[in-house]
Design an enzyme around this catalytic site. Structure first.
Site, PDB file in Angstrom:
ATOM      1  CD1 TRP B 106      -2.346  -2.206   1.384  1.00 61.02           C
ATOM      2  CD2 TRP B 106      -3.106  -0.862  -0.231  1.00 61.02           C
ATOM      3  NE1 TRP B 106      -3.406  -2.840   0.773  1.00 61.02           N
ATOM      4  CE2 TRP B 106      -3.885  -2.036  -0.227  1.00 61.02           C
ATOM      5  CE3 TRP B 106      -3.393   0.122  -1.184  1.00 61.02           C
ATOM      6  CZ2 TRP B 106      -4.939  -2.240  -1.122  1.00 61.02           C
ATOM      7  CZ3 TRP B 106      -4.447  -0.074  -2.076  1.00 61.02           C
ATOM      8  CH2 TRP B 106      -5.207  -1.255  -2.033  1.00 61.02           C
ATOM      9  CG  ASP B 175      -3.418   4.134   3.812  1.00 55.53           C
ATOM     10  OD1 ASP B 175      -4.504   4.057   4.427  1.00 55.53           O
ATOM     11  OD2 ASP B 175      -3.137   3.410   2.832  1.00 55.53           O
ATOM     12  CE  LYS B 199      -8.434  -1.955   3.337  1.00 56.86           C
ATOM     13  NZ  LYS B 199      -8.543  -3.330   2.800  1.00 56.86           N
TER      14      LYS B 199
END
Lengths: 364, 364
Positions: B106, B175, B199
């Site tokens: 990511w 993030d 999530k």
């Protein structure tokens, strides 16, 4: 019991959805059949979601008669994001321009966002007339450098609508947010037809784009992934996690549209619903004033007012007491607006019509 | 009955939501109290939605202890969109760089998207080690031109997590998609903390951003409206129609987190749930291999594998038969991944732990 509490909701968007669709969502909310989990909880890579996405696309293709050389995308950002992304992909860093027909608030905003990206030529502007009509074909002069001709099929705020697509020599790029699925269209005239979902398709947070392959190919390679239609199309709307719930609702709404007989049947019903209101308005000897010129009246958003703002306020309050809600016009045109999308039942329109006639009689 | 059909869903995202939240959504789906319409059908400008948005923001502010000089935004596009928008607003057309700590898929993707916008300096990269750990503070060398230091708090795919924020001389941009609300954080170290919702917060289609006022002010004025954090913040996430349903679910999930005792209580529960799995793994004499180094193991995503892919497949099939689902690891690391977010009940983790021990015994 919940159903009995429901009002007739004339909101311009987010807007009314079909009750059978809402019931289906409710029924499946804890457990999508065969999943053991909610649609809110399942991976976009799951078999079940893959089937939902495929069916949503197939429904759109069937309902609008979309040929195979067009991609169907479910993206995020609302129309406003795509007002910028379309010119970012099609005219930025080229010697082409976007030709814009400005017929109201939404096409005006789109042209304004586009100007950050490249050459924008407003080739017709209804501003001086107060955005009461669309241009006739003879008023439209496409420039030699035009990559596309942009128009807004239905101006939600002013309540004016094209009776048919402009006849031009270049592909059309169309914001159909407040009228998509309300009538058949001839997709082959379009380079891009797009619509945010929250008026006639589903919940806020999904934007449907139907894009001809040459427009997909035209997209910028140097852009961040999420801003490149080519990259988004290559991954079939799954470049990242798409708005899964919104796509699921879109699938259910388009299932429902097919059950209703498709877009030809919806168009007839929509025209009849709009006629109920406009005929009532025209029968009141000017008590109600429609914003747009007669031949451009929208069958989705009926924008009108009474003789003064106090009376408009009274109208909205009394309507609300009868469970006819969200009838206030947009702040830029004031008065009233009745949005009568696909999912607004005829009985809601009849109830509003009856109230309007009664109110006109009592307050003439 | 629906509830009995539910599985323990270890999906990495979209992921499990609290059952009381799902039941509330279901209960209100046809009629939001006092509304006469569904949350899916009401205007973002309505009083009712205004209250939902305000409460969602207040919950985020309370749970994370967000000071007044930070804005709380609910935007669209997922993390991937903001991977590009952050540098577009903070380093494009400046002589500053973004410093990136690359610790897995990511953060790598984020640095890659950022490169389309300006100077990106990857100041630490765990690639050669196979993304098994985070950098220590002494390994981080911030450059003189750094506008921010970017990191991914929890790498969802590799299952590795920072134990605490990097100590650096510039504001952090983080993030936190797969760990937000899983533990308290010290927001004052951050310029921006952001997370896609699907999530640990809500459904796909909402991205939460917590942004310090000087970062908001830094944003580009020349950008299209939807790409400028300043313009988005000025309109309090309502520059256009926000993802209303997702914000509503976020409000319900954060209500639920407060009822659970807030983030300190959630953190304790999350650590205990993770310990159940890691202790079991460590007791099997290497039958299960954890992807990350021990001190960087994630308490949100437990990424592990067995000795071969056939056995992994068998593991996942047998688990599924016991209603322990979505345990396949990401294609880039393979094996298994158990995502045990806030909403995964302890009993789900215990059931998985018991199965893992049993499977190890039978297949040793």
């Amino acid at each position: 019991m919940q159903e009995e509490e429901r009002v007739f909701n004339f909101s311009a968007g987010p807007a009314v959805l079909p009750v059978p669709v809402l019931k289906k969502i409710q029924e499946e909310l804890l457990c999508l059949p065969g999943c053991g989990a909610s649609i809110l909880e399942i991976s976009h890579r799951s078999k079940q979601f893959g089937e939902i996405l495929a069916q949503a696309k197939a429904n759109v293709r069937e309902l609008l008669g979309v040929p195979e050389n067009y991609k169907i995308l479910f993206l995020q950002g609302g129309a406003l994001t795509h007002f910028a992304m379309l010119p970012m992909n099609f005219i930025r860093n080229t010697n082409k321009s976007g030709n814009y027909l400005v017929t109201g608030n939404w096409s005006k905003k789109s042209a304004s966002e586009a100007k950050t990206q490249g050459a924008v030529k407003v080739i017709w502007d209804g501003k001086e007339e107060g955005y009461v009509r669309k241009p006739t074909d003879s008023e439209i002069n496409i420039t030699d450098d035009a990559a596309y001709c942009y128009f807004c099929a239905n101006e939600t705020i002013e309540g004016i609508q094209y009776q048919s697509e402009p006849n031009v020599s270049v592909p059309l790029v169309c914001d159909a947010s407040s009228e998509i699925f309300s009538r058949p269209v001839n997709i082959e005239k379009y380079g891009v037809l797009f619509a945010c979902a929250q008026k006639n398709v589903g919940p806020a947070g999904v934007t449907l784009l139907i894009m001809r392959d040459d427009f997909v190919e035209m997209s910028g390679d140097d852009l961040p992934s999420m801003f490149s239609y080519k990259k988004l199309a290559e991954k079939d709307s799954m470049l990242n996690t798409p708005p899964t719930f919104g796509i699921y609702v879109t699938k259910l709404v388009t299932d429902w549209l097919k059950e209703q007989g498709g877009l030809k049947a919806m168009h007839e019903r929509n025209l009849e619903k709009a006629k109920l209101l406009y005929d009532a308005i025209d029968s009141t000897d000017g008590f109600y004033i429609v914003h747009g010129n007669k031949e451009y009246r929208s069958f989705m958003n009926v924008s009108f007012r009474t003789r003064d703002e106090e009376l408009d306020k009274k109208f909205q309050e009394e309507a609300k007491a009868l469970k006819l809600t969200n009838l206030a016009g947009h702040r830029s045109v004031k008065g009233e607006r009745a949005s009568i999308y696909n999912a607004m039942p005829r009985e809601g329109v009849v109830a509003l019509r009856d109230f309007m006639l009664d109110f006109a009689k009592k307050n003439a």
